[in-house]
Scaffold this motif. Structure first.
Motif, PDB file in Angstrom:
ATOM      1  N   ALA A 341      13.157   9.691 -16.859  1.00  0.00           N
ATOM      2  CA  ALA A 341      11.749   9.538 -16.492  1.00  0.00           C
ATOM      3  C   ALA A 341      11.646   8.580 -15.309  1.00  0.00           C
ATOM      4  CB  ALA A 341      10.953   9.002 -17.674  1.00  0.00           C
ATOM      5  N   CYS A 342      10.867   8.950 -14.316  1.00  0.00           N
ATOM      6  CA  CYS A 342      10.644   8.043 -13.202  1.00  0.00           C
ATOM      7  C   CYS A 342       9.808   6.847 -13.663  1.00  0.00           C
ATOM      8  CB  CYS A 342       9.946   8.770 -12.055  1.00  0.00           C
ATOM      9  SG  CYS A 342      11.019   9.961 -11.213  1.00  0.00           S
ATOM     10  N   ASP A 343      10.066   5.707 -13.080  1.00  0.00           N
ATOM     11  CA  ASP A 343       9.392   4.465 -13.461  1.00  0.00           C
ATOM     12  C   ASP A 343       7.879   4.595 -13.255  1.00  0.00           C
ATOM     13  OD1 ASP A 343       9.572   1.402 -13.971  1.00  0.00           O
ATOM     14  OD2 ASP A 343       8.427   1.567 -12.106  1.00  0.00           O
ATOM     15  N   ALA A 344       7.120   4.200 -14.259  1.00  0.00           N
ATOM     16  CA  ALA A 344       5.663   4.392 -14.221  1.00  0.00           C
ATOM     17  C   ALA A 344       5.016   3.624 -13.068  1.00  0.00           C
ATOM     18  CB  ALA A 344       5.054   3.963 -15.547  1.00  0.00           C
ATOM     19  N   LYS A 345       5.456   2.381 -12.829  1.00  0.00           N
ATOM     20  CA  LYS A 345       4.856   1.582 -11.760  1.00  0.00           C
ATOM     21  C   LYS A 345       5.173   2.175 -10.385  1.00  0.00           C
ATOM     22  CE  LYS A 345       4.771  -2.821 -14.276  1.00  0.00           C
ATOM     23  NZ  LYS A 345       5.271  -4.222 -14.303  1.00  0.00           N
ATOM     24  N   LEU A 346       6.417   2.590 -10.199  1.00  0.00           N
ATOM     25  CA  LEU A 346       6.773   3.186  -8.914  1.00  0.00           C
ATOM     26  C   LEU A 346       6.075   4.525  -8.713  1.00  0.00           C
ATOM     27  CD1 LEU A 346      10.594   2.400  -8.514  1.00  0.00           C
ATOM     28  CD2 LEU A 346       8.628   1.202  -7.520  1.00  0.00           C
ATOM     29  N   GLN A 347       5.959   5.314  -9.789  1.00  0.00           N
ATOM     30  CA  GLN A 347       5.206   6.568  -9.695  1.00  0.00           C
ATOM     31  C   GLN A 347       3.782   6.299  -9.231  1.00  0.00           C
ATOM     32  OE1 GLN A 347       5.276   9.867 -12.618  1.00  0.00           O
ATOM     33  NE2 GLN A 347       6.612   8.545 -13.810  1.00  0.00           N
ATOM     34  N   HIS A 348       3.176   5.263  -9.802  1.00  0.00           N
ATOM     35  CA  HIS A 348       1.795   4.915  -9.450  1.00  0.00           C
ATOM     36  C   HIS A 348       1.696   4.546  -7.972  1.00  0.00           C
ATOM     37  CE1 HIS A 348      -2.290   3.545 -10.151  1.00  0.00           C
ATOM     38  NE2 HIS A 348      -2.002   2.364  -9.623  1.00  0.00           N
ATOM     39  N   LEU A 349       2.685   3.786  -7.480  1.00  0.00           N
ATOM     40  CA  LEU A 349       2.682   3.407  -6.077  1.00  0.00           C
ATOM     41  C   LEU A 349       2.846   4.622  -5.164  1.00  0.00           C
ATOM     42  CD1 LEU A 349       4.810   0.124  -6.027  1.00  0.00           C
ATOM     43  CD2 LEU A 349       2.337   0.335  -5.771  1.00  0.00           C
ATOM     44  N   VAL A 350       3.730   5.542  -5.559  1.00  0.00           N
ATOM     45  CA  VAL A 350       3.917   6.764  -4.776  1.00  0.00           C
ATOM     46  C   VAL A 350       2.624   7.578  -4.754  1.00  0.00           C
ATOM     47  CG1 VAL A 350       5.171   8.955  -4.605  1.00  0.00           C
ATOM     48  CG2 VAL A 350       6.412   6.874  -5.163  1.00  0.00           C
TER      49      VAL A 350
END
Length: 424
Positions: A341-350
């Motif tokens: 799973a991709c990191d939730a915080k980094l996904q949010h930033l992307v």
């Protein structure tokens, strides 16, 4: 000068067309380093790999980066922060290709962030973290048959048994590393495990048709599917094609056909992807009833438990087919990789970076494996997908639009701005 922590540039109106064209042209230039003139073919630790590393290092240096090659053959560049003790955020992808491949798979994820750094360097923009770019030497596994060798070395998980790997020409990986200027006894020095990397962002062509169907250039990746692969062997009874009555046959190929149809039906119903990609039929003669068939099964899901449940169901369903057809069925697992799973915080930033650049945001899973799967063992990871024509990949027809490259560059600029803000 650093960006003000509360002010991001007006990315929607930022003209990144020259940098996008730079990326486009550099992908073409890197394609010259191929073992074949018929489609891309650049394999791990070959002379073509060495020349590609050298070219990438030159582009990195022109963007103000320090460069080096680690003991696993991965090419690195660092756009240093003013504070030499700052931690590093890493971007990158793989520089190797499949035989008869395209010029954007992996490569785009190296060249794009180099042009991002070129933009930062040209505008004298500094970051509070080192921004590093890595060109992984082996993701595809086409030379030695084991994938993610480059990124596994980075995570400190290089396996001792890999020392015995041999390519199709009889060259050992130890000798290949030596010829490349590396030392297999020092591969552990490639590990970044102790560096406490802040995170990893991999930009990659989608290798699928979703973004094109949605008419948007980029998308956020929610996670990378876990895969299991099997070889299934069906044993029936060979016989003369003209003398054995239809109701008395034990035809392994007919049984395989029914099983393959069942695999498609079960996978479609239960929300996974399953592929029978290779079939071998024995004795494979025009006038002989097939007595033995082997076929491969590749089954993937973003949720490992769902994938494994489907495998259990398929074992029951295919077992019922084998009983009905009076054949013997054997399963052998040949590959297993867990979902990431991709990191939730980094996904949010992307996602925020896509929206701030003026594009509609969607999130989609990756059915293909990526170096980010390995890096997830040591740091948070995320991925940015870029639209590719008709979803074609691993083929010379692989194609992207220069305007989609510009869209991705704008997203990456936003990403480093937003990432800096969340560190403040």
């Amino acid at each position: 000068m650093p960006w003000e922590s509360t002010v991001a540039p007006d990315i929607k109106n930022l003209d990144m067309s020259d940098y996008a064209q730079q990326v486009f042209s550099r992908c073409d230039a890197l394609a010259l380093h191929s073992q074949s003139y018929e489609g891309m073919d650049r394999r791990y630790l070959t002379p073509e790999h060495s020349m590609a590393n050298l070219q990438v290092a030159q582009w990195m240096a022109s963007a103000g980066m320090e460069t080096w090659v680690d003991q696993a053959g991965n090419q690195w560049g660092r756009y240093a922060a003013p504070d030499p003790d700052a931690k590093s955020f890493v971007m990158g992808s793989h520089i190797d290709t499949v035989p008869n491949g395209g010029i954007y798979d992996g490569i785009l994820g190296i060249i794009l962030p180099i042009s991002l750094v070129q933009y930062l360097y040209d505008n004298d923009i500094k970051l509070p973290f080192h921004l590093e770019i890595v060109a992984f030497g082996d993701e595809e596994g086409t030379r030695f048959g084991t994938t993610l060798l480059g990124s596994r070395a980075i995570t400190g998980l290089w396996q001792q048994q890999w020392s015995g790997l041999i390519d199709a020409q009889g060259v050992t990986i130890e000798d290949a590393l030596k010829n490349f200027g590396c030392d297999i006894n020092r591969v552990n020095e490639a590990s970044r495990l102790k560096d406490k990397i802040l995170g990893f962002l991999e930009t990659h062509i989608e290798q699928g048709p979703v973004l094109e169907a949605e008419h948007i250039p980029v998308g956020t990746v929610s996670g990378i599917a876990g895969a299991k692969r099997f070889t299934l062997k069906i044993l029936g009874e060979a016989g003369h094609a003209g003398t054995v009555p239809m109701n008395m046959r034990t035809d392994a190929l007919v049984a395989a056909a029914e099983m393959i149809q069942a695999i498609e039906e079960v996978a479609s119903e239960l929300g996974v992807v399953a592929t029978v990609g290779k079939i071998t039929n024995y004795p494979n003669a025009v006038n002989v009833i097939p007595g033995e068939v082997q076929f491969t099964l590749d089954i993937r899901s973003e949720i490992d438990s769902r994938r494994d449940t489907v495998i259990e169901i398929l074992q029951q369903v295919l077992g019922q087919v084998s009983e009905k057809r009076k054949v013997t069925l054997e399963w052998k697992m040949t590959h297993s990789a867990k979902a990431v799973a991709c990191d939730a915080k980094l996904q949010h930033l992307v996602s925020n970076s896509i929206n701030a650049a003026g594009y509609r945001q969607i999130s989609l899973p990756s059915g293909a494996g990526h170096d980010a799967m390995a890096l997830a063992d040591i740091c948070p990871v995320a991925m940015l997908f870029v639209r590719c024509e008709k979803g074609i990949s691993h083929h010379p027809a692989e194609s992207v639009l220069v305007e989609d490259i510009e869209a991705a560059l704008k997203v990456l600029v936003n990403f480093v701005v937003f990432y800096q803000q969340q560190l403040d």
